[in-house]
Design a protein around this motif. Structure first.
Motif, PDB file in Angstrom:
ATOM      1  N   LYS A  44      55.120   4.419 -81.915  1.00  0.00           N
ATOM      2  CA  LYS A  44      55.170   5.005 -80.570  1.00  0.00           C
ATOM      3  C   LYS A  44      54.725   3.992 -79.525  1.00  0.00           C
ATOM      4  CE  LYS A  44      53.381   8.929 -77.873  1.00  0.00           C
ATOM      5  NZ  LYS A  44      52.521  10.142 -77.934  1.00  0.00           N
ATOM      6  N   ALA A  45      53.644   3.288 -79.819  1.00  0.00           N
ATOM      7  CA  ALA A  45      53.143   2.272 -78.886  1.00  0.00           C
ATOM      8  C   ALA A  45      54.201   1.204 -78.642  1.00  0.00           C
ATOM      9  CB  ALA A  45      51.867   1.647 -79.426  1.00  0.00           C
ATOM     10  N   ASN A  46      54.821   0.721 -79.713  1.00  0.00           N
ATOM     11  CA  ASN A  46      55.829  -0.337 -79.573  1.00  0.00           C
ATOM     12  C   ASN A  46      57.064   0.154 -78.812  1.00  0.00           C
ATOM     13  OD1 ASN A  46      54.191  -2.095 -80.939  1.00  0.00           O
ATOM     14  ND2 ASN A  46      55.280  -1.961 -82.880  1.00  0.00           N
ATOM     15  N   ASN A  47      57.441   1.405 -79.041  1.00  0.00           N
ATOM     16  CA  ASN A  47      58.586   1.959 -78.302  1.00  0.00           C
ATOM     17  C   ASN A  47      58.301   1.993 -76.805  1.00  0.00           C
ATOM     18  OD1 ASN A  47      60.163   2.344 -80.570  1.00  0.00           O
ATOM     19  ND2 ASN A  47      59.551   4.468 -80.866  1.00  0.00           N
ATOM     20  N   PHE A  48      57.082   2.342 -76.436  1.00  0.00           N
ATOM     21  CA  PHE A  48      56.699   2.378 -75.030  1.00  0.00           C
ATOM     22  C   PHE A  48      56.543   0.974 -74.441  1.00  0.00           C
ATOM     23  CE2 PHE A  48      54.552   6.848 -74.742  1.00  0.00           C
ATOM     24  CZ  PHE A  48      55.794   7.437 -74.885  1.00  0.00           C
ATOM     25  N   LEU A  49      56.100   0.041 -75.271  1.00  0.00           N
ATOM     26  CA  LEU A  49      55.933  -1.331 -74.791  1.00  0.00           C
ATOM     27  C   LEU A  49      57.266  -2.060 -74.656  1.00  0.00           C
ATOM     28  CD1 LEU A  49      52.847  -2.423 -76.942  1.00  0.00           C
ATOM     29  CD2 LEU A  49      52.879  -2.246 -74.443  1.00  0.00           C
ATOM     30  N   GLY A  50      58.177  -1.770 -75.581  1.00  0.00           N
ATOM     31  CA  GLY A  50      59.444  -2.512 -75.619  1.00  0.00           C
ATOM     32  C   GLY A  50      59.333  -3.793 -76.416  1.00  0.00           C
ATOM     33  N   TYR A  51      58.229  -4.004 -77.064  1.00  0.00           N
ATOM     34  CA  TYR A  51      57.988  -5.152 -77.935  1.00  0.00           C
ATOM     35  C   TYR A  51      56.823  -4.785 -78.857  1.00  0.00           C
ATOM     36  CZ  TYR A  51      54.124  -6.044 -74.694  1.00  0.00           C
ATOM     37  OH  TYR A  51      53.000  -5.910 -73.924  1.00  0.00           O
ATOM     38  N   GLU A  52      56.584  -5.622 -79.891  1.00  0.00           N
ATOM     39  CA  GLU A  52      55.499  -5.329 -80.825  1.00  0.00           C
ATOM     40  C   GLU A  52      54.142  -5.669 -80.201  1.00  0.00           C
ATOM     41  OE1 GLU A  52      58.387  -6.836 -81.964  1.00  0.00           O
ATOM     42  OE2 GLU A  52      58.982  -4.873 -82.760  1.00  0.00           O
ATOM     43  N   TYR A  53      53.198  -4.774 -80.389  1.00  0.00           N
ATOM     44  CA  TYR A  53      51.856  -4.986 -79.846  1.00  0.00           C
ATOM     45  C   TYR A  53      51.265  -6.284 -80.374  1.00  0.00           C
ATOM     46  CZ  TYR A  53      47.148  -3.933 -78.201  1.00  0.00           C
ATOM     47  OH  TYR A  53      45.920  -3.984 -77.562  1.00  0.00           O
ATOM     48  N   LEU A  54      50.611  -7.032 -79.485  1.00  0.00           N
ATOM     49  CA  LEU A  54      50.111  -8.360 -79.808  1.00  0.00           C
ATOM     50  C   LEU A  54      48.592  -8.410 -79.937  1.00  0.00           C
ATOM     51  CD1 LEU A  54      52.131 -10.596 -77.312  1.00  0.00           C
ATOM     52  CD2 LEU A  54      52.278 -10.721 -79.803  1.00  0.00           C
ATOM     53  N   LEU A  55      48.145  -9.182 -80.892  1.00  0.00           N
ATOM     54  CA  LEU A  55      46.743  -9.577 -80.975  1.00  0.00           C
ATOM     55  C   LEU A  55      46.715 -11.107 -80.978  1.00  0.00           C
ATOM     56  CD1 LEU A  55      45.339  -7.194 -83.759  1.00  0.00           C
ATOM     57  CD2 LEU A  55      45.115  -6.939 -81.272  1.00  0.00           C
ATOM     58  N   THR A  56      45.956 -11.681 -80.071  1.00  0.00           N
ATOM     59  CA  THR A  56      45.870 -13.134 -79.962  1.00  0.00           C
ATOM     60  C   THR A  56      44.424 -13.567 -80.103  1.00  0.00           C
ATOM     61  OG1 THR A  56      47.751 -13.153 -78.436  1.00  0.00           O
ATOM     62  CG2 THR A  56      46.399 -15.135 -78.533  1.00  0.00           C
ATOM     63  N   GLY A  57      44.178 -14.498 -81.015  1.00  0.00           N
ATOM     64  CA  GLY A  57      42.808 -14.940 -81.215  1.00  0.00           C
ATOM     65  C   GLY A  57      42.725 -16.235 -81.986  1.00  0.00           C
ATOM     66  N   LYS A  58      41.512 -16.687 -82.178  1.00  0.00           N
ATOM     67  CA  LYS A  58      41.235 -17.943 -82.858  1.00  0.00           C
ATOM     68  C   LYS A  58      40.991 -17.684 -84.334  1.00  0.00           C
ATOM     69  CE  LYS A  58      38.490 -22.122 -82.035  1.00  0.00           C
ATOM     70  NZ  LYS A  58      37.404 -22.698 -81.200  1.00  0.00           N
ATOM     71  N   VAL A  59      41.508 -18.574 -85.182  1.00  0.00           N
ATOM     72  CA  VAL A  59      41.280 -18.458 -86.625  1.00  0.00           C
ATOM     73  C   VAL A  59      39.887 -18.996 -86.944  1.00  0.00           C
ATOM     74  CG1 VAL A  59      42.076 -19.145 -88.917  1.00  0.00           C
ATOM     75  CG2 VAL A  59      43.746 -18.712 -87.094  1.00  0.00           C
ATOM     76  N   VAL A  60      39.069 -18.130 -87.556  1.00  0.00           N
ATOM     77  CA  VAL A  60      37.686 -18.499 -87.887  1.00  0.00           C
ATOM     78  C   VAL A  60      37.442 -18.323 -89.378  1.00  0.00           C
ATOM     79  CG1 VAL A  60      36.845 -17.891 -85.585  1.00  0.00           C
ATOM     80  CG2 VAL A  60      36.854 -16.153 -87.385  1.00  0.00           C
ATOM     81  N   HIS A  61      36.334 -18.847 -89.857  1.00  0.00           N
ATOM     82  CA  HIS A  61      35.986 -18.734 -91.269  1.00  0.00           C
ATOM     83  C   HIS A  61      35.524 -17.319 -91.605  1.00  0.00           C
ATOM     84  CE1 HIS A  61      36.323 -22.961 -92.496  1.00  0.00           C
ATOM     85  NE2 HIS A  61      35.908 -23.244 -91.273  1.00  0.00           N
ATOM     86  N   GLY A  62      35.948 -16.839 -92.776  1.00  0.00           N
ATOM     87  CA  GLY A  62      35.488 -15.557 -93.269  1.00  0.00           C
ATOM     88  C   GLY A  62      34.662 -15.746 -94.526  1.00  0.00           C
ATOM     89  N   LYS A  63      34.610 -14.720 -95.358  1.00  0.00           N
ATOM     90  CA  LYS A  63      33.811 -14.768 -96.589  1.00  0.00           C
ATOM     91  C   LYS A  63      34.506 -15.520 -97.721  1.00  0.00           C
ATOM     92  CE  LYS A  63      30.423 -11.984 -95.198  1.00  0.00           C
ATOM     93  NZ  LYS A  63      29.008 -12.377 -95.159  1.00  0.00           N
ATOM     94  N   GLY A  64      35.821 -15.699 -97.606  1.00  0.00           N
ATOM     95  CA  GLY A  64      36.548 -16.427 -98.639  1.00  0.00           C
ATOM     96  C   GLY A  64      36.881 -15.613 -99.869  1.00  0.00           C
ATOM     97  N   LEU A  65      36.708 -14.278 -99.800  1.00  0.00           N
ATOM     98  CA  LEU A  65      36.995 -13.433-100.975  1.00  0.00           C
ATOM     99  C   LEU A  65      38.474 -13.463-101.334  1.00  0.00           C
ATOM    100  CD1 LEU A  65      34.775 -10.283-100.256  1.00  0.00           C
ATOM    101  CD2 LEU A  65      34.437 -11.999-102.053  1.00  0.00           C
ATOM    102  N   GLY A  66      39.337 -13.507-100.303  1.00  0.00           N
ATOM    103  CA  GLY A  66      40.773 -13.523-100.580  1.00  0.00           C
ATOM    104  C   GLY A  66      41.190 -14.737-101.382  1.00  0.00           C
ATOM    105  N   ASN A  67      40.640 -15.891-101.041  1.00  0.00           N
ATOM    106  CA  ASN A  67      40.981 -17.123-101.760  1.00  0.00           C
ATOM    107  C   ASN A  67      40.634 -17.020-103.242  1.00  0.00           C
ATOM    108  OD1 ASN A  67      42.137 -18.809 -99.767  1.00  0.00           O
ATOM    109  ND2 ASN A  67      40.116 -19.130 -98.866  1.00  0.00           N
ATOM    110  N   LYS A  68      39.522 -16.379-103.528  1.00  0.00           N
ATOM    111  CA  LYS A  68      39.067 -16.263-104.915  1.00  0.00           C
ATOM    112  C   LYS A  68      39.984 -15.364-105.746  1.00  0.00           C
ATOM    113  CE  LYS A  68      34.218 -16.968-103.632  1.00  0.00           C
ATOM    114  NZ  LYS A  68      32.884 -16.348-103.529  1.00  0.00           N
ATOM    115  N   HIS A  69      40.737 -14.504-105.068  1.00  0.00           N
ATOM    116  CA  HIS A  69      41.624 -13.571-105.777  1.00  0.00           C
ATOM    117  C   HIS A  69      43.094 -13.869-105.477  1.00  0.00           C
ATOM    118  CE1 HIS A  69      37.785 -11.460-106.003  1.00  0.00           C
ATOM    119  NE2 HIS A  69      38.285 -10.776-107.003  1.00  0.00           N
ATOM    120  N   ASN A  70      43.385 -15.119-105.084  1.00  0.00           N
ATOM    121  CA  ASN A  70      44.760 -15.564-104.811  1.00  0.00           C
ATOM    122  C   ASN A  70      45.427 -14.799-103.671  1.00  0.00           C
ATOM    123  OD1 ASN A  70      44.803 -17.580-106.868  1.00  0.00           O
ATOM    124  ND2 ASN A  70      45.073 -15.940-108.395  1.00  0.00           N
TER     125      ASN A  70
END
Length: 317
Positions: free
Chosen positions: A177-203
């Motif tokens: 619904k949000a995208n239909n009203f916007l006419g484009y896909e909702y955007l999130l813009t930000g800086k890539v930062v370090h996390g906990k690294g759990l994803g890397n450990k599980h591929n």
């Protein structure tokens, strides 16, 4: 682009102007801007958008927790794609808010921006205490020699679109619904930062997105199908917004696993387009269960993408 009305230099021509906060630059805004750009081109006038930052409610309503659909850089990027000649961003202050409707018209629109015609939305108000309205503008137009055109609600795809409705749809998790009203896909813009690294450990390597602007609206926690363009490569991915209850997370995070991509993006600023919501965030009894579900999320996402049920619309502007 001008960072204040005082900077505006396009005075060799008269201007066709529209005014507003334009949060989200949604399909209603796009309808107004489309008319503005066409009419300006046909008449060989300047097309001018006058917008404000911060959002007036942030200045006038102390303590407000208003969240916006677009950060200022996102809004500028969207508006600059519309084909207009001039974008004027006026710093909004309490002093500016005290301008009466007549002073705003005479000293800002006519004197500084060379107003010839004003194109506005059907619910537009302006001036101190929002005292100015369409009827007053018509009266001022007769007095000072400019025209006013109001875009009726029914012309905006037969629905009343508003930034408020889009904000609520995002908070409800209704991304479609949000995208239909916007006419484009909702955007999130930000800086890539370090996390906990759990994803890397599980591929399942993820990038953690930090959005500096605290006023940016973050959609309802959950898992989404997203897209990003990195190094001129269009990439799909799955994104989790939430508090990571399985690992007792204490604050909200935004983590994205880009499909078929694994490169060091730390420190880079990227934009994520959100197309589809897969599910709510869940708490699992173990990390094994969590990553088993992530694997299923990836499978679901790939199926939807490959079947073309998830398609990212082309920007109309």
């Amino acid at each position: 682009m001008y960072h204040s009305i005082k900077e505006f230099t396009g005075k060799e021509k008269s201007s066709i102007i529209t005014i507003g906060t334009f949060d989200g630059v949604h399909i209603g805004h796009q309808e107004i801007i489309k008319k503005l750009v066409k009419q300006s081109s046909d008449a060989d006038n300047n097309s001018v958008i006058l917008t404000f930052f911060p959002h007036p409610r942030m200045v006038l309503q102390q303590g407000t927790d208003l969240k916006l659909l677009t950060t200022l850089p996102e809004k500028i990027a969207l508006l600059e794609k519309t084909g207009l000649n001039n974008l004027v961003i006026e710093p909004f202050t309490k002093e500016f808010s005290r301008l009466t409707a007549i002073d705003f018209v005479k000293n800002i629109l006519i004197k500084r921006l060379k107003l010839k015609k004003l194109v506005i939305g059907y619910d537009h108000h302006f001036g101190r205490n929002r005292e100015g309205n369409f009827k007053q503008l018509e009266e001022y137009g007769s007095l000072y020699g400019f025209k006013v055109e109001e875009i009726p609600a029914q012309d905006i795809k037969n629905i009343s679109v508003s930034s408020t409705k889009i904000r609520q749809a995002l908070l409800d998790g209704d991304i479609q619904k949000a995208n239909n009203f916007l006419g484009y896909e909702y955007l999130l813009t930000g800086k890539v930062v370090h996390g906990k690294g759990l994803g890397n450990k599980h591929n399942y390597p993820t990038i953690n997105i930090d959005i500096a602007e605290s006023y940016k609206l973050i959609p309802k926690p959950g898992v989404y199908i997203v897209k990003s363009t990195i190094n001129n490569q269009n990439l799909f991915g799955i994104m989790n917004i939430g508090f990571r209850p399985t690992v007792n997370g204490k604050h909200e995070t935004i983590e994205v696993h880009l499909l078929d991509f694994n490169a060091d993006l730390y420190g880079e600023t990227i934009s994520i387009s959100i197309a589809h919501r897969l599910r709510d965030e869940q708490k699992f009894d173990s990390l094994e269960e969590l990553f088993a579900q992530i694997k299923q999320d990836e499978k679901s996402a790939r199926t939807l993408i490959e079947s073309s049920e998830i398609s990212f619309r082309k920007k109309k502007f």
